[in-house]
Enzyme design. Structure first.
Site, PDB file in Angstrom:
ATOM      1  N   GLN A   1      -5.602   8.413   5.159  1.00 57.24           N
ATOM      2  CA  GLN A   1      -4.573   8.221   6.182  1.00 57.24           C
ATOM      3  C   GLN A   1      -3.211   7.953   5.566  1.00 57.24           C
ATOM      4  O   GLN A   1      -2.191   8.290   6.144  1.00 57.24           O
ATOM      5  CB  GLN A   1      -4.920   7.016   7.067  1.00 57.24           C
ATOM      6  CG  GLN A   1      -6.056   7.246   8.002  1.00 57.24           C
ATOM      7  CD  GLN A   1      -6.573   5.946   8.577  1.00 57.24           C
ATOM      8  OE1 GLN A   1      -6.099   5.481   9.584  1.00 57.24           O
ATOM      9  NE2 GLN A   1      -7.540   5.354   7.920  1.00 57.24           N
TER      10      GLN A   1
ATOM     11  N   GLU B   1      -9.289  -0.563  13.297  1.00 55.79           N
ATOM     12  CA  GLU B   1     -10.170  -1.439  12.511  1.00 55.79           C
ATOM     13  C   GLU B   1     -10.085  -2.880  12.998  1.00 55.79           C
ATOM     14  O   GLU B   1     -11.040  -3.636  12.880  1.00 55.79           O
ATOM     15  CB  GLU B   1      -9.810  -1.377  11.018  1.00 55.79           C
ATOM     16  CG  GLU B   1      -8.370  -1.750  10.727  1.00 55.79           C
ATOM     17  CD  GLU B   1      -8.013  -1.794   9.234  1.00 55.79           C
ATOM     18  OE1 GLU B   1      -8.905  -1.923   8.401  1.00 55.79           O
ATOM     19  OE2 GLU B   1      -6.808  -1.687   8.926  1.00 55.79           O
TER      20      GLU B   1
ATOM     21  N   GLY C   1      -5.323  -0.281  10.952  1.00 52.88           N
ATOM     22  CA  GLY C   1      -4.493  -1.114  11.832  1.00 52.88           C
ATOM     23  C   GLY C   1      -5.161  -2.442  12.104  1.00 52.88           C
ATOM     24  O   GLY C   1      -6.100  -2.503  12.878  1.00 52.88           O
ATOM     25  N   ARG C   2      -4.699  -3.482  11.458  1.00 52.32           N
ATOM     26  CA  ARG C   2      -5.295  -4.798  11.653  1.00 52.32           C
ATOM     27  C   ARG C   2      -4.888  -5.390  12.996  1.00 52.32           C
ATOM     28  O   ARG C   2      -5.710  -5.747  13.815  1.00 52.32           O
ATOM     29  CB  ARG C   2      -4.804  -5.762  10.561  1.00 52.32           C
ATOM     30  CG  ARG C   2      -5.517  -5.663   9.253  1.00 52.32           C
ATOM     31  CD  ARG C   2      -4.968  -6.747   8.336  1.00 52.32           C
ATOM     32  NE  ARG C   2      -5.613  -6.704   7.032  1.00 52.32           N
ATOM     33  CZ  ARG C   2      -5.207  -5.978   6.017  1.00 52.32           C
ATOM     34  NH1 ARG C   2      -4.133  -5.216   6.152  1.00 52.32           N
ATOM     35  NH2 ARG C   2      -5.844  -6.001   4.867  1.00 52.32           N
TER      36      ARG C   2
ATOM     37  N   ASN D   1       6.202  -5.581   5.504  1.00 50.89           N
ATOM     38  CA  ASN D   1       6.533  -6.973   5.819  1.00 50.89           C
ATOM     39  C   ASN D   1       6.659  -7.846   4.585  1.00 50.89           C
ATOM     40  O   ASN D   1       7.633  -8.583   4.425  1.00 50.89           O
ATOM     41  CB  ASN D   1       5.399  -7.570   6.669  1.00 50.89           C
ATOM     42  CG  ASN D   1       5.510  -7.121   8.104  1.00 50.89           C
ATOM     43  OD1 ASN D   1       6.586  -7.133   8.666  1.00 50.89           O
ATOM     44  ND2 ASN D   1       4.400  -6.719   8.685  1.00 50.89           N
TER      45      ASN D   1
ATOM     46  N   VAL E   1       2.516   2.654   6.932  1.00 50.33           N
ATOM     47  CA  VAL E   1       1.814   3.549   7.867  1.00 50.33           C
ATOM     48  C   VAL E   1       1.502   2.813   9.167  1.00 50.33           C
ATOM     49  O   VAL E   1       1.298   3.439  10.202  1.00 50.33           O
ATOM     50  CB  VAL E   1       0.493   4.099   7.269  1.00 50.33           C
ATOM     51  CG1 VAL E   1       0.786   5.000   6.085  1.00 50.33           C
ATOM     52  CG2 VAL E   1      -0.479   2.995   6.885  1.00 50.33           C
ATOM     53  N   ASP E   2       1.478   1.472   9.105  1.00 49.59           N
ATOM     54  CA  ASP E   2       1.101   0.686  10.290  1.00 49.59           C
ATOM     55  C   ASP E   2       2.189   0.661  11.366  1.00 49.59           C
ATOM     56  O   ASP E   2       1.910   0.294  12.504  1.00 49.59           O
ATOM     57  CB  ASP E   2       0.787  -0.755   9.869  1.00 49.59           C
ATOM     58  CG  ASP E   2      -0.485  -0.837   9.052  1.00 49.59           C
ATOM     59  OD1 ASP E   2      -1.407  -0.050   9.333  1.00 49.59           O
ATOM     60  OD2 ASP E   2      -0.558  -1.679   8.142  1.00 49.59           O
TER      61      ASP E   2
ATOM     62  N   GLY F   1       0.817  -1.211   0.000  1.00 46.21           N
ATOM     63  CA  GLY F   1       0.000   0.000   0.000  1.00 46.21           C
ATOM     64  C   GLY F   1       0.846   1.254   0.000  1.00 46.21           C
ATOM     65  O   GLY F   1       1.994   1.240   0.444  1.00 46.21           O
TER      66      GLY F   1
END
Lengths: 408, 408
Positions: free
Chosen positions: B300, B245, B189-190, B114, B143-144, B13
């Site tokens: 975001q 999220e 954010g998973r 990752n 971004v995570d 992303g």
């Protein structure tokens, strides 16, 4: 009229520049200390005023701090959605005017949209009826741009700039992948498509995204929409579609109602949500294409980072102009923008009879929408582009983030 | 090693600064013309490279135009979500290295999170296996902020700044009304709550909104959440709640799954949507309070207006550092940020074994989350605040809107 006080309130939803209008009114009032003693603010509009919540600007925002209003989105004074009774015989009117007299108010300013102009209309008509010399003036405000008798409204330019730049960034985000995908962007606008139309400004060349733009002014046909999306997907891997929240079938049914529960707000407006989500699912299921929807939510009306310099300047100017007009004896008027020319862009301020404005809605001219209803014309671009010009530097606080003023 | 070419790709992303990392790599490579001839870009990552889509930066962005990358969000080169096979015996590896040899590639750079580090790991291990001297380096991006062995990742600071400033504006928007209301803000954010935690930076004083912050690191209890919201409503008319999220019940069920259908992406990640909407309805139905939800969507990760100056500078620096390291012989490494001090904030660049990074996830330390799981600590603020400092001036085009560079 001897020396009097001025009171100003804000009503309805916030915008990026409603506090600029407020700044214009307050700062201009301060410049006329010979005629205006105190400058008061109604906290939470006419409803808060009835409950006795009032502040004095000389104490609340002394000296240079007043200027902070010009870069603070939202409504500094707070807002309300209180509708005054239709009948001027209602006891709330003498109650309000008794309070005005007690505070030696000579000038009442109300900043807002349609419903707020309804308040200005009623107060000014009641003043005329009882022979009060209190002058009541309306300062326009709405991101929806749907007030009649003005070229555009304060708040629209900044919201349009937010929409254009955000849609551009959504296009960039979508373009990173080559796989076919459809992004539905849902934009504010119940009955007027001005803000959705502004998404056209995100387009950088002929054939660029957003490829499809749907406004509530034209009946939305689900099958024609799907055919259009398919057609676009033949030439473009990523298709961005911008839709107004209020797109409807032309017979009174909102597209979002096809799939969603809706409520009703205190003015009887239907509460909408989710035509973007509805269309996302439709595209997935009917076309078998990857789809997502993005709802441009409240940030459309409260983003400071995309404040338009033109919008800011004009909102301040309209506030100042209104105070000068009231001092000259005007009442029952809304400040309007009269466009003098597109190139170079120039406006003048005007005064319009508020009774002809309240409860009317200005929609996008049908001649500015293409025949198949999926795009807007060059005329719209010529109209809207000047309104998003100029950027505003928002002061930064010690935390490195935008610094806004707020009530204590 | 004689004079070779460098190729760089982007994957996963987009972020606000992934093109800054790209700029760092490309501009530094140009500075070493004695060792690096051509600087190529893979269009749409390793997948596009396999399909033969490559550009030459000297032609694509000549001279000063290269600098436009530093203020353009998204992924200039386009991206992909292609996972290389686990087995290094797969024929794709000789195919890739044959293409590298044909193009006289000495240096392969891959910018991503990752999954991209997994690509770097496999390519560098394959190179070692066949005795190739091609150097493969990873530039971090997400971004995570969930990459291990680095203080933080490029892209996080800008996304955190967007979240903090947008939540602040949502608070301002909510504060205009006095009637009780709850706003649920759903943030990306998973499994890692870094970005949601950044919403704490929107708080301006003790007891300010957002009053509640929920991360996926701690099991989410629906009943405790409702009790907390009720408690907050006693003292505050408007309660803003920020949720990741990926909030879940701690037993493998996402809160959004309680009410929604979810899909699975090509990496086997669950596709999430709608815990904000779920909680909005829950609050309405169980507490009888006005509620709304705002999903901070793709903006975001692709907003240029809230790009952090620190993030921009560091991403460029990491790109440059990586090229210098590869020229010195490093391979199979990811560039890391090593924090030297908080006050004054200072980092150094480091080199980490990419095999220890790929497929790992760094979550927010539990000690930085309050005991009841509804807030984050001062330690998080101390960690995150330096990362959102400094603003970036984005060039404006002739249309008055932000001007970005893009591929022809």
């Amino acid at each position: 009229m001897g020396s009097k006080n001025l009171i100003v309130g804000q009503s309805g939803g916030p915008t990026a520049v409603i506090n600029c209008s407020l700044y214009g009114v307050v700062s201009e009032a301060f410049r006329h200390g010979d005629k205006i003693d105190h400058v008061y603010g109604m906290v939470n509009g006419i409803e808060g005023f009835l409950a006795g919540t009032v502040l004095d600007f000389a104490e609340a925002l002394p000296g240079e701090s007043l200027k902070g209003l010009t870069t603070t989105p939202g409504a500094y004074l707070g807002s309300c959605r209180y509708k005054l009774p239709e009948s001027l015989e209602d006891p709330v009117y003498p109650e309000l005017f008794k309070k005005f007299e007690e505070m030696n108010i000579g000038y009442v300013f109300y900043i807002g949209g349609n419903d707020s102009m309804d308040t200005v209309s009623k107060l000014s008509r009641y003043a005329a009826q009882i022979g009060s010399d209190i002058r009541v003036m309306g300062e326009p405000k709405t991101v929806d741009n749907d007030l009649v008798m003005t070229d555009h409204t304060p708040g629209f330019g900044s919201a349009a700039k937010y929409v254009a730049s955000t849609v551009r960034e959504i296009v960039i985000d979508a373009n990173v992948y080559e796989k076919k995908s459809v992004t539905i962007v849902e934009i504010m606008g119940r009955h007027a498509g001005w803000l959705t139309a502004a998404s056209v400004l995100a387009r950088k060349f002929v054939g660029d995204n957003p490829l499809l733009i749907y406004l509530p002014e034209v009946a939305f046909d689900v099958d024609k929409f799907l055919a259009k999306v398919e057609e676009c997907l033949e030439k473009n891997p990523n298709v961005i579609v911008c839709v107004s929240e209020g797109i409807n079938d032309g017979k009174g049914t909102f597209i979002c109602e096809l799939d969603n529960n809706v409520g009703v707000d205190s003015f009887g407006h239907k509460m909408l949500a989710g035509c973007g989500k509805y269309l996302e699912n439709l595209v997935k299921n009917k076309l078998g294409v990857k789809a997502r929807s993005v709802e441009l939510n409240v940030c459309q009306r409260c983003s400071s980072s995309m404040m338009s310099g033109t919008d800011q300047k004009e909102a301040i100017g309209a506030g100042e102009f209104g105070v000068r007009a009231a001092l000259k004896g005007e009442t029952g008027k809304m400040i309007s923008y009269v466009r003098k020319s597109d190139l170079p862009y120039a406006i003048a301020y005007g005064l319009e009879d508020v009774n002809q404005i309240c409860n009317e809605e200005k929609t996008v001219p049908l001649s500015w929408i293409t025949d198949d209803g999926s795009n807007v014309s060059e005329e719209f671009i010529r109209y809207a582009l000047p309104l998003v010009q100029g950027s505003v530097e928002v002061p930064v606080g010690t935390d490195g983030l935008p610094a806004f003023v707020s009530r204590k």
